[in-house]
Write an enzyme that holds these catalytic residues in place. Structure first.
Site, PDB file in Angstrom:
ATOM      1  N   GLU A 180      30.957  60.559  43.587  1.00 45.50           N
ATOM      2  CA  GLU A 180      29.638  60.971  44.045  1.00 45.50           C
ATOM      3  C   GLU A 180      29.550  62.471  43.782  1.00 45.50           C
ATOM      4  O   GLU A 180      30.434  63.223  44.211  1.00 45.50           O
ATOM      5  CB  GLU A 180      29.495  60.683  45.543  1.00 45.50           C
ATOM      6  CG  GLU A 180      28.101  60.990  46.022  1.00 45.50           C
ATOM      7  CD  GLU A 180      27.884  60.747  47.519  1.00 45.50           C
ATOM      8  OE1 GLU A 180      28.765  60.180  48.184  1.00 45.50           O
ATOM      9  OE2 GLU A 180      26.806  61.154  47.989  1.00 45.50           O
ATOM     10  N   LYS A 192      35.790  65.574  51.362  1.00 44.31           N
ATOM     11  CA  LYS A 192      34.775  66.452  50.773  1.00 44.31           C
ATOM     12  C   LYS A 192      33.954  67.146  51.843  1.00 44.31           C
ATOM     13  O   LYS A 192      33.503  68.283  51.642  1.00 44.31           O
ATOM     14  CB  LYS A 192      33.877  65.665  49.817  1.00 44.31           C
ATOM     15  CG  LYS A 192      34.472  65.630  48.407  1.00 44.31           C
ATOM     16  CD  LYS A 192      33.462  65.190  47.389  1.00 44.31           C
ATOM     17  CE  LYS A 192      33.508  63.693  47.247  1.00 44.31           C
ATOM     18  NZ  LYS A 192      32.661  63.183  46.170  1.00 44.31           N
ATOM     19  N   ARG A 218      44.661  55.620  49.619  1.00 44.36           N
ATOM     20  CA  ARG A 218      44.262  56.937  49.152  1.00 44.36           C
ATOM     21  C   ARG A 218      45.436  57.910  49.318  1.00 44.36           C
ATOM     22  O   ARG A 218      46.349  57.674  50.102  1.00 44.36           O
ATOM     23  CB  ARG A 218      43.029  57.427  49.895  1.00 44.36           C
ATOM     24  CG  ARG A 218      43.238  57.626  51.380  1.00 44.36           C
ATOM     25  CD  ARG A 218      41.922  57.838  52.129  1.00 44.36           C
ATOM     26  NE  ARG A 218      41.286  59.078  51.771  1.00 44.36           N
ATOM     27  CZ  ARG A 218      40.055  59.173  51.263  1.00 44.36           C
ATOM     28  NH1 ARG A 218      39.340  58.105  51.039  1.00 44.36           N
ATOM     29  NH2 ARG A 218      39.541  60.341  50.979  1.00 44.36           N
TER      30      ARG A 218
HETATM   31  P1  ATP Z   1      35.634  61.912  50.481  1.00 48.46           P
HETATM   32  O1  ATP Z   1      36.092  60.777  51.333  1.00 48.46           O
HETATM   33  O2  ATP Z   1      36.547  63.070  50.433  1.00 48.46           O
HETATM   34  O3  ATP Z   1      34.222  62.320  50.703  1.00 48.46           O
HETATM   35  P2  ATP Z   1      34.950  60.107  48.469  1.00 48.46           P
HETATM   36  O4  ATP Z   1      35.838  58.957  48.443  1.00 48.46           O
HETATM   37  O5  ATP Z   1      33.664  59.883  49.149  1.00 48.46           O
HETATM   38  O6  ATP Z   1      35.720  61.354  49.012  1.00 48.46           O
HETATM   39  P3  ATP Z   1      33.984  59.880  45.837  1.00 48.46           P
HETATM   40  O7  ATP Z   1      33.336  60.893  44.991  1.00 48.46           O
HETATM   41  O8  ATP Z   1      33.193  58.747  46.325  1.00 48.46           O
HETATM   42  O9  ATP Z   1      34.629  60.666  47.049  1.00 48.46           O
HETATM   43  O10 ATP Z   1      35.319  59.371  45.174  1.00 48.46           O
HETATM   44  C1  ATP Z   1      35.388  58.922  43.845  1.00 48.46           C
HETATM   45  C2  ATP Z   1      36.579  58.042  43.723  1.00 48.46           C
HETATM   46  O11 ATP Z   1      37.766  58.734  44.087  1.00 48.46           O
HETATM   47  C3  ATP Z   1      36.489  56.842  44.638  1.00 48.46           C
HETATM   48  O12 ATP Z   1      36.842  55.682  43.914  1.00 48.46           O
HETATM   49  C4  ATP Z   1      37.467  57.136  45.723  1.00 48.46           C
HETATM   50  O13 ATP Z   1      38.001  55.962  46.248  1.00 48.46           O
HETATM   51  C5  ATP Z   1      38.501  57.995  45.018  1.00 48.46           C
HETATM   52  N1  ATP Z   1      39.159  58.868  45.965  1.00 48.46           N
HETATM   53  C6  ATP Z   1      38.583  59.750  46.803  1.00 48.46           C
HETATM   54  N2  ATP Z   1      39.497  60.354  47.574  1.00 48.46           N
HETATM   55  C7  ATP Z   1      40.707  59.843  47.226  1.00 48.46           C
HETATM   56  C8  ATP Z   1      42.052  60.054  47.661  1.00 48.46           C
HETATM   57  N3  ATP Z   1      42.347  60.920  48.637  1.00 48.46           N
HETATM   58  N4  ATP Z   1      43.027  59.348  47.059  1.00 48.46           N
HETATM   59  C9  ATP Z   1      42.742  58.490  46.069  1.00 48.46           C
HETATM   60  N5  ATP Z   1      41.510  58.235  45.611  1.00 48.46           N
HETATM   61  C10 ATP Z   1      40.490  58.900  46.176  1.00 48.46           C
HETATM   62 MG    MG Z   2      32.785  57.815  48.314  1.00 49.41          MG
END
Ligand code: ATP
Ligand code: MG
Length: 559
Positions: free
Chosen positions: A38, A274, A264
């Site tokens: 995102e 984020k 994760r």
């Molecule tokens: P946050 O929870 O920090 O806001 P997010 O998961 O919402 O992060 P996205 O931009 O949606 O952020 O993430 C893009 C991809 O990266 C998704 O498939 C998500 O599952 C993966 N991702 C995000 N954080 C992690 C992490 N700590 N470890 C592994 N994969 C991750």
């Molecule tokens: Mg997300």
């Protein structure tokens, strides 16, 4: 959270096993994965794990990996983030080729499918407020309550949904919900929201839309449109999988993707949310998304972390099905290992103490040969200048040393790396009693660092000539949080007040000061350093990527 043993067989994990089995059974000709950020912030090291997994799979199996921006919430999303995410994926060493997509490219189709759900009696417009919807959703132990608007006719629903789209209603006035089951054990199936009204300008679709699809509704359908075979996400989405499958089953989508969940990445001393990272930037706790203390890829790049070190790190931690916390020391180990291999050696004196070699002729200078990499002869050598006035590291001198201190002290002899043995003969102090200068003598017979009579010294020290070295600012970073498991809901309390130390009167080799190279290098005995973008022509700024192992420092000190 439990601590899981690290996957033993590097490069093999349960997701790759599933894919191999699917290929063996002839289910797919080609494996298609996607990385779906995102664009509401910069990527962090957790994303690196997901990128390496999705793009790695596409490299190892016949297949491809899409970069898809999940741009369904214009209020939080910005072009700056779209640009930074692309730069970061490339920097990490992966390439989506022509497969760059945006969920917003599918808004028309998603909208048509929503009308289809309405016509099939599987979606309805709800006039309840957000709060009412929340309260009627029930809990883990209690079923939810049906909305009073749940049984609207198809015609009424279509009419209202079209008017939502046409912009007739203010934000939050109505939502479109799937009609599934308000008493489902899985709360995600209790009539989830598909569309909300949001009068907001979208970076790509402009003002065309004032209703935007939810993550759950947009995600699986975007996967299906792109022909994704394995939609890999983190464990929080495990409970969303029945909903993911429900949409795929009810809608005339062109393919049948499957969702798989992995743990994760969590790291000690680090927050990878984020929301928290955005707050750190907005509230000025750090100097920006690329502050070298940030766990963002932009921060790590600026800090001199090589992308190969990150790739190695995510390979070593593996991919597991249970959450765990990885010791940040493992990341540091990978960074050191890569830099030890790739970084050239130079000399830098972080906290200089002046040394005058009393028996070295005034005005004389000589050039000595220094090697650029101890394990790589092809890196060559360089000239360093020796003279009467030098700088050594303040810590390398003690006037009244304890027993085990072998570095410089009055009467004690040490080796200056690549140069001579020197002996301290005098100490000059200022009015406050602080040592400001040392008087030493050198032994001309020890040129190159060895005594012809075979006498030994117990320490080898780095140094620079006062006349030819240049001033620099050096920034030393420590963990941003002082708590090994910082509290995401009150992170400010866990911030490390000593996360940045600025050494403003450091000295470095002239060629380092004058080079614009952004390659990290080792300042011998001190660690790995990289030029920072804050450098000015008169004052180069160097960031310490990471210090050296203690054991290594001891080895060097032994000489
Ligand atoms: P946050 O929870 O920090 O806001 P997010 O998961 O919402 O992060 P996205 O931009 O949606 O952020 O993430 C893009 C991809 O990266 C998704 O498939 C998500 O599952 C993966 N991702 C995000 N954080 C992690 C992490 N700590 N470890 C592994 N994969 C991750
Ligand atoms: Mg997300």
């Amino acid at each position: 959270m439990s601590t899981e043993p690290v996957a033993t067989e590097v490069g093999r994990d349960f997701i790759r096993d599933i894919i191999q089995a699917d290929l063996d059974q002839g289910k797919y000709q080609e494996i298609v994965t996607r990385f779906p950020p995102e664009p509401n912030g910069y990527l962090h090291i957790g994303h690196a794990k997901s990128i390496a997994l999705n793009f790695g799979i596409a490299q190892e199996f016949p297949g491809r990996c899409h970069l898809r921006f999940d741009d369904t919430n214009p209020v939080k999303e910005e072009q700056e983030y779209i640009d930074s995410i692309q730069a970061d994926v490339r920097w990490l060493g992966f390439d989506w080729g022509r497969n760059l997509f945006f969920a917003s490219d599918y808004f028309d189709r998603l909208y048509e499918w929503a009308e289809q759900l309405i016509r099939d009696g599987l979606a309805y417009v709800d006039d309840q407020t957000q709060e009412e919807i929340r309260l009627s959703r029930g809990t883990l132990t209690e079923p939810g309550k049906n909305s009073p608007f749940r049984d609207r006719s198809v015609d009424d629903n279509l009419d209202l949904f079209r008017r939502m789209k046409a912009g007739e209603f203010p934000n939050g006035a109505r939502v479109l919900r799937a009609k599934i089951d308000m008493s489902a054990g899985n709360i995600n199936l209790r009539d989830p929201v598909l569309y909300r009204i949001l009068h907001a300008h979208h970076p790509r679709t402009g003002d065309k839309w004032c209703i935007y699809p939810s993550y759950d509704y947009a995600h699986g359908q975007s996967d299906a449109i792109e022909g994704i075979t394995h939609s890999i996400c983190t464990l929080e989405f495990e409970d969303h999988r029945p909903l993911y499958d429900w949409f795929i089953e009810k809608l005339p989508v062109p393919s049948q993707p499957h969702q798989y969940e992995f743990a994760r990445l969590n790291l000690t001393y680090t927050l990878l949310s984020k929301r928290v990272l955005t707050q750190l930037v907005r509230e000025g706790h750090v100097a920006g998304w690329d502050d070298p203390r940030m766990p963002t890829m932009a921060g790590m790049r600026r800090r001199g972390v090589p992308p190969a070190a990150l790739r190695e790190f995510v390979k070593r931690i593996g991919v597991a099905k249970a959450n765990s916390v990885v010791d940040v020391g493992m990341l540091e180990f990978c960074i050191r290992e890569e830099l030890n291999r790739s970084a050239q050696r130079r000399m830098g004196v972080l906290r200089p103490l002046k040394v005058v070699i009393e028996n070295y002729p005034e005005g004389q200078v000589e050039e000595l040969e220094a090697i650029n990499h101890p394990d790589d002869a092809s890196a060559g050598t360089r000239k360093i200048t020796f003279g009467r006035e030098l700088y050594i590291e303040r810590d390398d001198f003690m006037e009244t040393p304890p027993k085990k201190f072998f570095r410089l002290s009055p009467g004690n002899e040490v080796r200056l790396r690549y140069a001579y043995f020197i002996k301290c003969t005098g100490v000059i102090k200022d009015d406050s009693g602080e040592v400001v200068e040392l008087r030493c003598t050198y032994d001309p017979a020890t040129k190159g660092g060895n005594a012809p009579d075979g006498r030994k010294v117990k320490a080898t020290m780095h140094w620079l000539s006062a006349a030819t070295s240049k001033p620099a600012e050096i920034r030393i970073y420590n963990q941003l949080f002082s708590n090994p498991s910082p509290d995401a809901s009150n992170f400010a309390a866990d911030l490390n007040p000593q996360s940045l130390e600025i050494l403003s009167d450091a000295r470095i080799e002239a060629s380092v000061a004058e080079s614009n190279s952004m390659e990290p290098m080792q300042f011998e005995r001190q660690g790995y350093f990289v030029r920072d973008k804050d450098s000015t022509p008169g004052k180069p700024v160097f960031s310490r990527t990471i210090g050296l192992r203690d054991t290594f420092a001891k080895e060097v000190a032994k000489g």
